[in-house]
Design an enzyme around this catalytic site. Structure first.
Site, PDB file in Angstrom:
ATOM      1  N   GLU A  85       6.049 -23.010   7.437  1.00  0.00           N
ATOM      2  CA  GLU A  85       4.930 -23.689   8.107  1.00  0.00           C
ATOM      3  C   GLU A  85       3.910 -24.265   7.128  1.00  0.00           C
ATOM      4  O   GLU A  85       3.047 -25.046   7.523  1.00  0.00           O
ATOM      5  CB  GLU A  85       4.254 -22.721   9.088  1.00  0.00           C
ATOM      6  CG  GLU A  85       5.139 -22.480  10.318  1.00  0.00           C
ATOM      7  CD  GLU A  85       4.625 -21.396  11.246  1.00  0.00           C
ATOM      8  OE1 GLU A  85       3.735 -20.625  10.833  1.00  0.00           O
ATOM      9  OE2 GLU A  85       5.132 -21.304  12.371  1.00  0.00           O
ATOM     10  N   GLU A 116      20.198  -4.926   3.613  1.00  0.00           N
ATOM     11  CA  GLU A 116      18.909  -4.448   3.085  1.00  0.00           C
ATOM     12  C   GLU A 116      19.056  -3.229   2.175  1.00  0.00           C
ATOM     13  O   GLU A 116      18.089  -2.772   1.581  1.00  0.00           O
ATOM     14  CB  GLU A 116      17.957  -4.119   4.231  1.00  0.00           C
ATOM     15  CG  GLU A 116      18.374  -2.947   5.090  1.00  0.00           C
ATOM     16  CD  GLU A 116      17.334  -2.643   6.158  1.00  0.00           C
ATOM     17  OE1 GLU A 116      16.856  -1.503   6.169  1.00  0.00           O
ATOM     18  OE2 GLU A 116      17.005  -3.531   6.962  1.00  0.00           O
TER      19      GLU A 116
END
Length: 301
Positions: A85, A116
């Site tokens: 953004e 992960e």
């Protein structure tokens, strides 16, 4: 069973919601809303440390460095969201703020099992970006102990980059690796261990604070207008022209003419109108002012 995980506050059952599975929709939402209301209150006392993190990010940007968010699952997705953004909102190059997620781009949409759990993968994913001492890395993990994130943070320390941690538990391994540690402890979730809820909302709010504050400090906001936005579609062109109108009070025809002359660059158009200068002088002033519109309008001291 991982007993370390059992002790985390984010993994505890919430006594307030023990009977949530027996409730109708509105009452479920009342409980969710009551818990959510605490997020902003709990973040407020953290502002001094969040501000230190933002100042560190500003330093990185001013020395030509970049900001990297590193996370797994929800935390990784939120980092990518915040990074993606920045270019449309503040006209930044896509390389300036980047999000890295365990399991790669596919993990944005689909869970990648076990991604992960590897410290070495976190380090190697970050190393592919040519990390250097001017950069800053924000490790994000609700637990504060995700191996992928820890591996990336260790690698960042080795390279002399700035290291910030954002977690939702206190006294975690990530905290020990960070120059600045943000521990946004939100308490047990409405649904036990569902850290996309309060923990994720807190992370989103804090990432917004970090990049918004950094961009304001870099001169990408004039008054409260996002004057470095990239007017890449019809809505954003309209917003750009409206910002020029609100900032200058100029007529519609003057704005159209100036916006075109400025090549659609909002800052340049505002300086042209406010300082009554041509496009070349407006650009020169902005360059001298490091992009700060107020300074450019005021002109040479």
């Amino acid at each position: 069973m991982n007993h370390m995980l059992n002790s985390l506050l984010t993994e505890q059952p919430n006594p307030q919601t023990d009977h949530i599975d027996e409730l109708p929709s509105a009452e479920i939402m009342e409980l969710i809303n009551r818990e959510d209301q605490r997020i902003a209150e709990l973040i407020q006392p953290l502002i001094p440390v969040i501000a230190r993190a933002a100042d560190r990010i500003v330093e990185a940007f001013q020395s030509g460095g970049r900001l990297f968010y590193v996370g797994a699952g929800t935390s990784g997705r939120l980092g990518i969201l915040d990074a993606s953004e920045c270019p449309p909102t503040y006209g930044t190059p896509p390389s300036m703020v980047q999000g890295i997620i365990a399991g790669g781009f596919r993990a944005v949409k689909d869970p990648v099992e076990g991604a992960e759990d590897s410290e070495s993968q976190g380090a190697s994913d970050l190393s592919e970006h040519g990390l250097n001492k001017n950069d800053v890395v924000v490790g994000i993990a609700a637990s504060g102990r995700t191996p992928y994130v820890i591996g990336a943070m260790r690698y960042a320390r080795e390279k002399g980059a700035g290291v910030i941690s954002l977690s939702n538990n206190a006294g975690t391994p990530m905290t020990l690796l960070a120059d600045v540690s943000i521990e946004a402890v939100m308490g047990p979730e409405v649904v036990m261990g569902s850290t996309r809820m309060k923990a994720g909302s807190a992370q989103k709010m804090i990432l917004n604070m970090l990049t918004t504050t950094a961009m304001i400090r870099l001169g990408k906001v004039y008054r409260n207008f996002m004057v470095d936005l990239n007017p890449s579609n019809e809505k954003l062109v309209h917003r750009a022209k409206r910002m020029i109108q609100l900032a200058t009070g100029a007529s519609e025809s003057d704005i159209e003419q100036t916006f075109t002359a400025a090549g659609g660059h909002v800052k340049t158009a505002i300086v042209m109108l406010m300082a009554d200068v041509n496009v070349l002088e407006a650009r020169r002033r902005l360059e001298q002012a490091d992009g700060f519109v107020r300074t450019a309008i005021a002109g040479p001291s």
